[in-house]
Design a protein around this motif. Structure first.
Motif, short mmCIF file in Angstrom:
data_model
loop_
_atom_site.label_atom_id
_atom_site.label_comp_id
_atom_site.label_asym_id
_atom_site.label_seq_id
_atom_site.Cartn_x
_atom_site.Cartn_y
_atom_site.Cartn_z
N PRO A 54 15.60 1.61 -19.10
CA PRO A 54 15.26 3.04 -19.04
C PRO A 54 14.95 3.52 -17.63
O PRO A 54 15.19 4.68 -17.29
CB PRO A 54 14.04 3.15 -19.95
N HIS A 55 14.43 2.61 -16.78
CA HIS A 55 14.08 3.01 -15.41
C HIS A 55 15.32 3.47 -14.66
O HIS A 55 15.23 4.38 -13.81
CB HIS A 55 13.44 1.82 -14.68
N ALA A 56 16.49 2.84 -14.92
CA ALA A 56 17.71 3.23 -14.22
C ALA A 56 18.11 4.66 -14.57
O ALA A 56 18.57 5.43 -13.71
CB ALA A 56 18.85 2.26 -14.57
N VAL A 57 17.92 5.02 -15.84
CA VAL A 57 18.25 6.38 -16.29
C VAL A 57 17.27 7.38 -15.69
O VAL A 57 17.67 8.43 -15.16
CB VAL A 57 18.24 6.46 -17.83
N VAL A 58 15.97 7.07 -15.77
CA VAL A 58 14.95 7.98 -15.24
C VAL A 58 15.12 8.15 -13.73
O VAL A 58 15.00 9.27 -13.21
CB VAL A 58 13.54 7.46 -15.58
N GLU A 59 15.39 7.07 -13.01
CA GLU A 59 15.59 7.17 -11.56
C GLU A 59 16.79 8.04 -11.22
O GLU A 59 16.73 8.85 -10.28
CB GLU A 59 15.77 5.77 -10.96
N SER A 60 17.87 7.90 -11.97
CA SER A 60 19.06 8.72 -11.71
C SER A 60 18.79 10.19 -11.99
O SER A 60 19.18 11.07 -11.21
CB SER A 60 20.23 8.23 -12.56
N LEU A 61 18.08 10.47 -13.09
CA LEU A 61 17.75 11.85 -13.41
C LEU A 61 16.76 12.43 -12.41
O LEU A 61 16.88 13.59 -12.01
CB LEU A 61 17.17 11.93 -14.83
N THR A 62 15.79 11.63 -11.99
CA THR A 62 14.81 12.09 -10.99
C THR A 62 15.51 12.43 -9.68
O THR A 62 15.18 13.42 -9.02
CB THR A 62 13.73 11.03 -10.77
N HIS A 63 16.49 11.61 -9.31
CA HIS A 63 17.26 11.88 -8.08
C HIS A 63 17.99 13.21 -8.20
O HIS A 63 17.98 14.03 -7.26
CB HIS A 63 18.25 10.75 -7.83
N LEU A 64 18.62 13.45 -9.36
CA LEU A 64 19.33 14.71 -9.56
C LEU A 64 18.36 15.90 -9.54
O LEU A 64 18.65 16.95 -8.96
CB LEU A 64 20.10 14.67 -10.87
N LEU A 65 17.21 15.72 -10.17
CA LEU A 65 16.21 16.79 -10.20
C LEU A 65 15.67 17.09 -8.81
O LEU A 65 15.50 18.25 -8.43
CB LEU A 65 15.07 16.40 -11.14
N PHE A 66 15.39 16.04 -8.05
CA PHE A 66 14.87 16.21 -6.69
C PHE A 66 15.90 16.91 -5.81
O PHE A 66 15.57 17.83 -5.05
CB PHE A 66 14.51 14.86 -6.09
N THR A 67 17.16 16.50 -5.94
CA THR A 67 18.22 17.11 -5.16
C THR A 67 18.37 18.59 -5.52
O THR A 67 18.54 19.46 -4.64
CB THR A 67 19.55 16.38 -5.38
N ALA A 68 18.29 18.88 -6.83
CA ALA A 68 18.42 20.28 -7.27
C ALA A 68 17.27 21.12 -6.73
O ALA A 68 17.48 22.25 -6.27
CB ALA A 68 18.45 20.32 -8.79
N ARG A 69 16.07 20.59 -6.77
CA ARG A 69 14.90 21.35 -6.32
C ARG A 69 14.93 21.57 -4.81
O ARG A 69 14.49 22.61 -4.32
CB ARG A 69 13.63 20.62 -6.72
N SER A 70 15.44 20.58 -4.08
CA SER A 70 15.47 20.69 -2.62
C SER A 70 16.48 21.72 -2.15
O SER A 70 16.44 22.15 -1.00
CB SER A 70 15.78 19.32 -1.99
N HIS A 71 17.41 22.09 -3.03
CA HIS A 71 18.39 23.11 -2.67
C HIS A 71 18.02 24.47 -3.26
O HIS A 71 18.77 25.40 -3.15
CB HIS A 71 19.79 22.69 -3.16
#
Length: 264
Positions: A247-264
């Motif tokens: 599950p950590h791999a899924v959460v990390e991938s989603l967190t990366h996408l969320l962080f990228t979206a928020r930073s833009h």
């Protein structure tokens, strides 16, 4: 969060708390004929399953940014959705495809004698489910409820609880003819269009398991090669149960996408 064939929204039980802790609203649901969702009357097609998801988005998240994740069949549904609903593409700030093949699913995902023997068994099962579903249903009704293939005569407990039915009971209310219809929908030959996915560019991540024998990493890699701007990751020693076992791999991938979206 879009689950695949034979499980339920319970697939995402380990991912929801850490995402919700970040202030993310998480929506998960049972596919038709799975868990607490009824079968409906429409023919089972990827387009119909994508239409179900489209309806859900329009009613549960009609405005604002979206981050979508799908496993196996769920990933194929998301890919279909991006083709059917180009109007959603500007809202999709991140999309995660987990164990999603470039093309149809198959009973012969990898070469080798062992796989060939397993494939013969799977072919026989698929043929029997397609051409003698009533016989298979009769057998399934006598299986213990602990079996994931057991067929329950009771109606799904739709809407009675907010807790999803356990994954292992995903097909307890799914007739064999419907299981066969799902399989046929996923086994249609040819690669699916990627124009919608290509529009997402770096907002797209593909995740595969190195030990997945149902949708091998190379099948997901082939999709990634058609999407050069996408991020492609392989989780070591992960099988097709990647969302549950890693599950950590899924959460990390989603967190990366969320962080990228928020930073833009």
């Amino acid at each position: 969060m879009v689950h695949g064939l034979s499980v339920t929204a319970d697939l995402w039980r380990l991912h929801t708390p850490p995402l919700a802790a970040q202030g993310i609203r998480v929506v998960r649901y049972d596919q038709r004929a799975h868990g607490q969702s009824t079968r409906g009357t429409a023919p089972i097609r990827l387009e119909k399953l994508a239409d179900d998801l489209s309806f859900l988005i329009d009613n549960c998240a009609p405005h604002g940014p979206l981050v979508l994740a799908g496993h196996s069949m769920g990933g194929m549904i998301l890919q279909t959705l991006t083709t059917m609903r180009p109007d959603l593409l500007p809202r999709i700030q991140g999309l995660l495809l987990i164990s999603t093949p470039d093309g149809p699913v198959t009973t012969r995902p990898v070469p080798g004698l062992r796989t060939r023997l397993l494939s013969w068994g799977r072919d026989l099962l698929a043929h029997t489910c397609t051409h003698a579903p009533a016989v298979v249903d009769a057998i399934r009704r006598h299986l213990p409820r602990s079996s994931p293939w057991a067929l329950s005569t009771a109606a799904p407990e739709s809407g009675r609880t907010s807790v999803p039915v356990a994954c292992r009971r995903g097909l307890h209310h799914t007739a064999t003819r419907d299981i066969a219809a799902f399989w046929q929908a996923l086994a249609i030959r040819g690669s699916r269009p990627v124009d919608g996915l290509r529009t997402l560019g770096p907002r797209l991540t593909l995740l595969a398991g190195s030990a997945d024998v149902h949708v091998p990493a190379n099948h997901t890699r082939a999709l990634a090669l058609r999407l050069p701007q996408a991020r492609f990751l392989v989780t070591d020693q992960a099988t097709h149960t990647l969302p549950i076992r890693h599950p950590h791999a899924v959460v990390e991938s989603l967190t990366h996408l969320l962080f990228t979206a928020r930073s833009h």
